[in-house]
Write an enzyme that holds these catalytic residues in place. Structure first.
Site, short mmCIF file in Angstrom:
data_model
loop_
_atom_site.label_atom_id
_atom_site.label_comp_id
_atom_site.label_asym_id
_atom_site.label_seq_id
_atom_site.Cartn_x
_atom_site.Cartn_y
_atom_site.Cartn_z
N TYR A 212 17.20 -20.48 15.03
CA TYR A 212 16.75 -19.26 14.33
C TYR A 212 15.30 -19.39 13.83
O TYR A 212 14.90 -20.45 13.33
CB TYR A 212 17.68 -18.93 13.15
CG TYR A 212 17.09 -17.85 12.28
CD1 TYR A 212 17.19 -16.51 12.64
CD2 TYR A 212 16.34 -18.17 11.14
CE1 TYR A 212 16.59 -15.53 11.88
CE2 TYR A 212 15.74 -17.18 10.38
CZ TYR A 212 15.86 -15.87 10.75
OH TYR A 212 15.25 -14.89 10.00
N GLY A 213 14.58 -18.28 13.85
CA GLY A 213 13.17 -18.19 13.48
C GLY A 213 12.67 -19.16 12.43
O GLY A 213 12.01 -20.15 12.73
N GLY A 214 13.00 -18.87 11.16
CA GLY A 214 12.43 -19.65 10.07
C GLY A 214 12.84 -21.12 10.09
O GLY A 214 12.17 -21.97 9.49
N LYS A 221 7.38 -20.65 8.12
CA LYS A 221 7.73 -21.02 6.74
C LYS A 221 7.52 -22.52 6.48
O LYS A 221 7.07 -22.92 5.41
CB LYS A 221 9.17 -20.62 6.43
CG LYS A 221 9.47 -19.15 6.66
CD LYS A 221 8.69 -18.27 5.72
CE LYS A 221 9.15 -16.82 5.83
NZ LYS A 221 8.35 -15.94 4.97
N ALA A 264 12.62 -9.06 1.77
CA ALA A 264 13.37 -7.79 1.75
C ALA A 264 12.93 -6.83 0.63
O ALA A 264 13.73 -6.07 0.11
CB ALA A 264 14.87 -8.03 1.68
N LYS A 267 7.42 -5.92 2.40
CA LYS A 267 6.06 -6.41 2.65
C LYS A 267 5.49 -5.84 3.95
O LYS A 267 4.35 -5.39 3.98
CB LYS A 267 6.04 -7.95 2.74
CG LYS A 267 6.27 -8.61 1.40
CD LYS A 267 5.42 -9.83 1.10
CE LYS A 267 5.21 -10.83 2.20
NZ LYS A 267 6.37 -11.72 2.37
N THR A 268 6.31 -5.89 5.01
CA THR A 268 5.81 -5.40 6.30
C THR A 268 5.50 -3.92 6.21
O THR A 268 4.48 -3.44 6.73
CB THR A 268 6.83 -5.72 7.42
OG1 THR A 268 7.11 -7.12 7.38
CG2 THR A 268 6.29 -5.37 8.79
N ASN A 269 6.36 -3.16 5.51
CA ASN A 269 6.12 -1.72 5.36
C ASN A 269 4.82 -1.44 4.62
O ASN A 269 4.04 -0.57 5.01
CB ASN A 269 7.28 -1.05 4.60
CG ASN A 269 8.58 -1.08 5.39
OD1 ASN A 269 8.60 -1.49 6.55
ND2 ASN A 269 9.66 -0.66 4.76
N ARG A 380 15.88 -9.40 14.09
CA ARG A 380 14.41 -9.51 14.00
C ARG A 380 13.72 -9.04 15.25
O ARG A 380 14.27 -9.09 16.35
CB ARG A 380 14.04 -10.99 13.80
CG ARG A 380 14.57 -11.60 12.51
CD ARG A 380 13.69 -11.24 11.36
NE ARG A 380 14.20 -11.74 10.09
CZ ARG A 380 13.42 -12.04 9.06
NH1 ARG A 380 12.11 -11.92 9.15
NH2 ARG A 380 13.95 -12.44 7.92
N ARG A 411 12.25 -6.05 -7.05
CA ARG A 411 13.10 -4.86 -7.25
C ARG A 411 13.59 -4.85 -8.67
O ARG A 411 14.35 -5.75 -9.06
CB ARG A 411 14.33 -4.95 -6.35
CG ARG A 411 14.11 -4.58 -4.95
CD ARG A 411 15.36 -4.80 -4.11
NE ARG A 411 15.00 -4.61 -2.73
CZ ARG A 411 15.04 -3.44 -2.10
NH1 ARG A 411 15.50 -2.38 -2.72
NH2 ARG A 411 14.66 -3.34 -0.85
C1 OXD Z 1 10.82 -13.99 6.07
C2 OXD Z 1 11.36 -14.26 4.73
O1 OXD Z 1 11.53 -14.21 7.07
O2 OXD Z 1 10.60 -14.14 3.77
O3 OXD Z 1 9.65 -13.59 6.16
O4 OXD Z 1 12.54 -14.60 4.61
MN MN Z 2 8.55 -13.85 4.36
#
Ligand code: OXD
Ligand code: MN
Length: 599
Positions: A212-214, A221, A264, A267-269, A380, A411
């Site tokens: 998985y990515g991270g 990360k 969540a 940030k991307t938005n 993702r 939040r």
């Molecule tokens: C990400 C995270 O995947 O912050 O960017 O969890």
């Molecule tokens: Mn992140």
């Protein structure tokens, strides 16, 4: 290129040592070419890992094992020489002990597989802020994703041969193949075998058992935050979990803003936002990570060390983030754990149109209206940043972009107003150190409890969080020109009223807050000093056309003193966990806040 072509004894012997331990069938030194990317994707299609999409050019979907869908914080370790160096917020293991465990896990773990060696740069190769890494991996999925997320380039080998430093990253999916053993679509190891380990003193990352990515794309990360935060501390710069955006006023004036929010929180938005404010423009430099150093002009300059976006797919739509949709719709993207439509596209919850039927992320038939999720909530997209229609022209500037403002936030349904400007750098560091998001009723701890996530770095700081706060204070104290330090703001898009309704429209209207921040950074913009910092003066945001009731405006723009006093014990308890490593300046900030609230 062959192993024998590498001149650097450090690089060569490191690769040889891991190849001897992991016993792959072959070793391939990657070059970063398109041909290499395509070959990996074809290999993954043949293996049943990738499905080529008919509806998006040069794009692929894949489904992971159900045990391998997210970062595994409980299996993530900082193996510093002492436990104290890792601090109370990290899992720690003694390096010698972890090396014994890893040695056992990695022995023969690449049997039947190819070992890829990926030379990559975090940041434009020629940037003075960039750093190099090498990732050894047995996963072609990792190679393909690293091509998008980092700058994979074999010219880095010559730089290392000439003496450039590099971070050593080793990854295996932890699924060796015996002779004639067929592979599975998503090889990985069971959860108790997964280990995402960091050795800050030797600048090493060793990751076992997850694709998985991270956990597996080690530039992100693991390197760009956990190891880089240690390098930044030692070398006097900042490695942060921050988006970077470019804000242009109707008069054509430009300011760059970096923002840290917990995962969540949009940030991307925000990084790709379309402002609901005539004449204002937001463009993207990065959506997740910022590396910052003082430039010759005395200002803090930021680069985005990444080359792509690894965005959360569910919830991304033409309404929430049209520019992210346009980015992935151009193709050249990899979709992990999304649902597949019957005509060869991807689908996720929150997308603008829901298909009647699709195949869910676990390969089961799915029907519109079903209560089960079609895409995994952490599905993702991996997409090239250069494809983003609002990528700023400066995004690859080797000198980085000068930052005018930092935004922190989380939040918060209660207590925290829409925007608050710190009194000064030290107060701003206090705001970052006490960043928190409210947990919902479903979360452990219960409703109203705060989960503190200082600077959004809780899972990503590679050393003692108390020392990290001290480092931020030092950066401010050592600034070549303190008047040129970024101003610090705390924002909250998530305030609710008594009826439980969000009182702030968010999305494109967040530009109104950005405009005020822009004005404050220009020495304009009206503010009132309060117990918690400077809030916008009553008419400074120009909210008249938004139809927000006077009572709701009150929630957004005034200080709820009783609410703040009620959360002070939680803030205190949070800071107390850092014990003697909590900088005195922050204890003083807490006491001063309490005194102001009680005045
Ligand atoms: C990400 C995270 O995947 O912050 O960017 O969890
Ligand atoms: Mn992140």
């Amino acid at each position: 290129m062959q192993l024998t072509d590498i001149k650097s004894p450090a690089l060569k012997s490191w690769i040889q040592q891991w190849s001897d331990l992991c016993t792959p069938d072959q070793v391939v030194i990657c070059d970063g070419s398109k041909a290499e990317y395509d070959a990996c994707c074809n290999l993954l299609v043949k293996a049943g890992t990738f499905i080529k999409l008919d509806k998006k050019p040069n794009s692929y979907a894949c489904r992971t094992d159900v045990s391998d869908v997210a970062r595994v914080e409980e299996r993530t370790f900082i193996c510093s020489e002492t436990k104290d160096a890792a601090g109370p917020t990290n899992n720690w293991c003694a390096p010698a002990e972890m090396r014994v465990t890893l040695n056992g896990l990695f022995k023969g773990c690449m049997a039947g597989r190819t070992m890829f060696v990926i030379p990559f740069s975090m940041g434009p190769v020629e940037s003075p802020i960039a750093k190099f890494g090498f990732e050894i991996t047995d996963s072609p999925y990792v190679v393909a994703n690293m091509h998008i997320m980092t700058r994979v380039n074999d010219s880095i080998i010559a730089k290392v041969d000439a003496g450039a430093e590099f971070v050593k990253c080793v990854h295996s999916v932890g699924y060796p193949l015996a002779a004639n053993q067929p592979d599975v679509p998503w090889p990985c190891a069971p959860i108790d075998k997964k280990h995402i380990t960091h050795f800050p003193e030797t600048r090493e990352i060793i990751s076992f058992g997850s694709g998985y990515g991270g956990n597996a794309l080690l530039g992100k990360k693991c390197f760009a935050l956990r190891i880089a935060s240690v390098q930044a501390r030692d070398e006097g710069w900042l490695a942060e979990h921050m988006l970077i955006l470019k804000l242009t006023s109707p008069q054509g004036e430009v300011k760059f803003v970096a923002a840290a929010f917990p995962s969540a929180c949009g940030k991307t938005n925000l990084a790709m936002m379309e402002p609901n404010l005539p004449g204002w423009k937001v463009e993207t430099i990065g959506d997740d990570i910022a590396w910052m150093k003082f430039g010759p002009d005395g200002r803090l300059h930021a680069i985005n060390p990444e080359n792509g976006f690894f965005g959360v797919a569910p919830g991304t739509s033409m309404k929430s983030n049209p520019n992210a949709m346009r980015t992935v719709n151009q193709g050249n993207s990899i979709f992990s754990n999304c649902a597949l439509t019957l005509d060869g596209d991807v689908y996720w919850e929150g997308m603008d149109q829901t298909p009647e039927n699709c195949v869910d992320w676990q390969r089961r038939p799915w029907k519109k209206g079903s209560t089960a999720k079609a895409a995994h909530p952490n599905a993702r997209f991996t997409a090239p940043a250069a494809q983003c229609p609002v990528i700023a022209k400066e995004w690859e500037d080797p000198a980085g972009v000068p930052i005018s403002a930092f935004l922190f936030g989380g939040r918060r349904a209660n207590v925290v107003p829409l925007v608050n400007e710190a009194q000064d750098w030290e107060h701003g560091v206090f705001l970052g150190a006490t960043m928190a998001s409210e947990m919902t009723a479903a979360a452990i701890g219960g409703a109203g409890q705060l989960r503190f996530d200082p600077f959004a770095m809780l899972p990503f700081c590679g050393y003692h969080m108390g020392d990290y706060f001290a480092h931020w204070l030092t950066v401010g104290a050592n600034a070549p020109d303190p008047s040129k330090l970024p101003k610090i703001f705390y924002v909250n898009w998530f305030r609710k009223n008594e009826a439980g309704k969000f009182v702030w429209p968010g999305f494109g209207d967040n530009a109104r807050v950005l405009k005020w921040i822009f004005e404050r950074c220009s020495g304009k913009g009206q503010a009132v000093a309060t117990a918690i910092g400077n809030l916008p003066a009553p008419d400074a945001l120009g909210l008249a056309d938004l139809g927000i009731t006077a009572a709701d405006q009150q929630l957004l723009l005034t200080v709820d003193k009783d609410g703040w006093l009620a959360v002070l014990p939680q803030i205190k308890a949070h800071l107390e966990q850092f014990g003697s490593r909590l900088p005195k300046a922050l204890a003083k900030q807490l006491a001063a806040l309490e005194a102001r609230l009680k005045a």
